[in-house]
Design an enzyme around this catalytic site. Sequence first.
Site, PDB file in Angstrom:
ATOM      1  N   ASP A  11       0.827  -1.205   0.000  1.00  0.00           N
ATOM      2  CA  ASP A  11       0.000   0.000   0.000  1.00  0.00           C
ATOM      3  C   ASP A  11       0.865   1.259   0.000  1.00  0.00           C
ATOM      4  O   ASP A  11       1.862   1.338   0.714  1.00  0.00           O
ATOM      5  CB  ASP A  11      -0.882  -0.020   1.265  1.00  0.00           C
ATOM      6  N   GLU A  19       1.373  -0.373  -4.988  1.00  0.00           N
ATOM      7  CA  GLU A  19       0.502   0.743  -5.325  1.00  0.00           C
ATOM      8  C   GLU A  19       1.399   1.969  -5.414  1.00  0.00           C
ATOM      9  O   GLU A  19       1.786   2.527  -4.398  1.00  0.00           O
ATOM     10  CB  GLU A  19      -0.563   0.957  -4.246  1.00  0.00           C
TER      11      GLU A  19
HETATM   12  C1  NOJ Z   1      -4.104   3.620  -0.111  1.00  0.00           C
HETATM   13  C2  NOJ Z   1      -5.414   2.916  -0.107  1.00  0.00           C
HETATM   14  O1  NOJ Z   1      -5.670   2.455  -1.413  1.00  0.00           O
HETATM   15  C3  NOJ Z   1      -6.476   3.879   0.369  1.00  0.00           C
HETATM   16  O2  NOJ Z   1      -7.733   3.269   0.361  1.00  0.00           O
HETATM   17  C4  NOJ Z   1      -6.142   4.389   1.737  1.00  0.00           C
HETATM   18  O3  NOJ Z   1      -7.069   5.369   2.123  1.00  0.00           O
HETATM   19  C5  NOJ Z   1      -4.758   4.994   1.739  1.00  0.00           C
HETATM   20  N1  NOJ Z   1      -3.806   4.066   1.231  1.00  0.00           N
HETATM   21  C6  NOJ Z   1      -4.347   5.429   3.119  1.00  0.00           C
HETATM   22  O4  NOJ Z   1      -4.436   4.373   4.015  1.00  0.00           O
END
Ligand code: NOJ
Length: 549
Positions: free
Chosen positions: A209, A251
Site C-alpha cells: 500500500d 501501489e
Molecule cells: C491507499 C489505499 O488504497 C487507500 O484506500 C487508503 O485510504 C490509503 N492508502 C491510506 O491508508
Amino acid sequence: MRTETDLRSPRHLWYKDAIVYCLDVESFQDGNGDGIGDFHGLLQRLDYLDGLGINTLWLLPFFPTPNRDNGYDVTDYYGVDPRLGTAGDFVEFLTAARERGLRVIIDLPVNHTSDQHPWFQEARRDEASRYHDYFVWSDTRPEDAEEGVVFPGVQEEVWTYDRTAKKYFFHRFYKHQPDLNIANPAVRAEIMRIMGYWLELGVSGFRLDAAPFLIELKGIDGADGQDPYEYLQEFRAFLSWRRGDAILLAEANVAPERVDEYFGPRPKMHMLFNFLVNQHLFLALARKDRTPLVKSLHMTPAIPGDCQWAHFLRNHDELDLGRLTEVQRTAIFQAFAPNENMRLYDRGIRRRLAPMLEGDVDRLRMAHSLLFTLPGTAILRYGDEIGMGDDLSLDERNAVRTAMQWSDAPNGGFSDAPPDSLQRPAIDSGPYSYEEVNVEAQTRDADSLLAWMERAIRARKENPEIGRGDLEILETNSPSVLAHACILDGRAVVAIHNLAEEEVTCRVDLSGMQGEELVNQLEVADRRAFEAELEVELPAYGFLWYRVH
Ligand code: NOJ
Ligand code: CA
C-alpha cells in the site's frame, strides 16, 4: 496456447498469467448474520470465484482496526479483525482457496499504523521507548504542514500536534494514521516480520500500500543520504528468500521516469499498477478516441522480463485523474461525473464503472475486453463482473464499497441481518439495486455480463501472449478504433476495439505480421483468411480478438 516446456524460460512467473479479483471481506458475504462480511462467508463463495475463472484473490486489509479508513488503519498486523473471523477462519479460507488452485495476495498497509496501534500509543507516551522512533516527530510545527495532503477537502495537514507526546507527528494520510519511520531499521525489521508471518501461513504475496509514501524520507531526522529504494530491495530479498514464488505488487502512482526505481536494477517490485494507462484509458473512453490510450501505452516504460504491469478499470478508491491536465480531467468529469458529488479530492471520481458508462452492457464489455487484452495482468474489482452500481449518499470512497449483490433476496443475499444493521449497505433501489443487478439472475442468463465475463476470462487464459508478449500498436484508419497485437515467440494475438457508439468499418494494418488464418478467440464461427490489410466491421462498442495462425 503454450508450446514451450523449456525450464529456462520464465514460464513459472504465475503472476503474468493471473486474473486477479480484488475484494473486501467485510462487504463480500456475511456468514453469521451480524451484518458484516466475514471469512466464513467468503469461504462459501469460493466456488463462485472459481467458476468465474479468476485464479488470484487480492484481499483488502482484514486486520484488527478502528476502521476509520476501510481497514487501512491497522492496530495489529498479526491478527484478523474479530468482526471478520478468527485466525483459524483465515487459515480455513486459505486452505480452501488453495484446494481450488486460487492464490491469495493480501494488502500490506505499512506506510502508517492506526493511532490506536500499541506502537503509537507507547511512542507518544514515552520518548525513551523503542517505539518513539518508529514514528516521525517534530518539536515545532513545520512550515509546510499543510502541503502534500492526500485527501484535499477532508484532510487539512500532514503534521498534527499530539498532546501526549507534546510534539507534532507526520501523517501523509488522515491524522489518525501516523506514518512509520521507514529509515529506522527496527521498523523495516517489523515489516519483514509481518511479511514472514503471512507468507508462512501461505499467502502468495502482498499489495504494498502507498509504496511511494512508504519509502518517503520527508521529515525524518538523520535520513539524509539514504537511498529509500534500497528498502524496497531489502523487502524483496526477504520475501524471495522466504518464499520464492511470492510477489510484491506496489501501489505506486508515479511518473513514468520514476518507474525504473521500483523494478530495478536489483530486483524490487514484481508488479506495479499502471495508473498512467488507467487514467488515459478513461480519457479515451470519454473522448471515444484511441489517441490518449495509445499515448499512455507508448509512455509506459519497458520493464525487466520478470516484472509485470497490473491493469485495472476501477478500484476501491476514487478514480484518480491527477496525472491528466485540467482540460483532460474536465473532459472525463463531463462524460462520467457530471455532478459535483460524483467527484472527490479535486482530482477524482467516486463512482463505479457501470453507472459511469450508463449501464450500457456493450460498452461495459468493451471496457473489460480492453482490460483483458492490455499487455499485463488484469485486476477485476468485485461486483464489476455483474455491473454493480454505487451509492453516492455514502461518504467519500464508501460510495463504491457497497455489499456484493448475490441475489434478489433481502440485502441482495449478502446478509440475513436487518438492513439497517449492515456494515456496508446493499443498494436496494434504482437501476443498480440488487433486484435488478445480481449474480443469481446473471448466472442463469447466457447473455448476461457475467456470462460474457466468464468467457472472456477463459479466452484471456488461453492467450498467454497478452500477459507475456510484446505490444505492437497497429495502424487503423478510424480514430475511434484501437488495434494492437501482443506478440510472444512469433505468436500473436490481435485485439481491435471500437471506443465509439457509431458502428465502423475500418482497415487494420497487419503487414508487419505473417499468418494464414485469423481465429476469433471470443466468437465460435469466426475464422477468416489472414490479410495484411484487414478490413473489419465493428458494431457500437464492438471488439474482436484474433489469434494469428
Ligand atoms: C491507499 C489505499 O488504497 C487507500 O484506500 C487508503 O485510504 C490509503 N492508502 C491510506 O491508508
Ligand atoms: Ca459476519
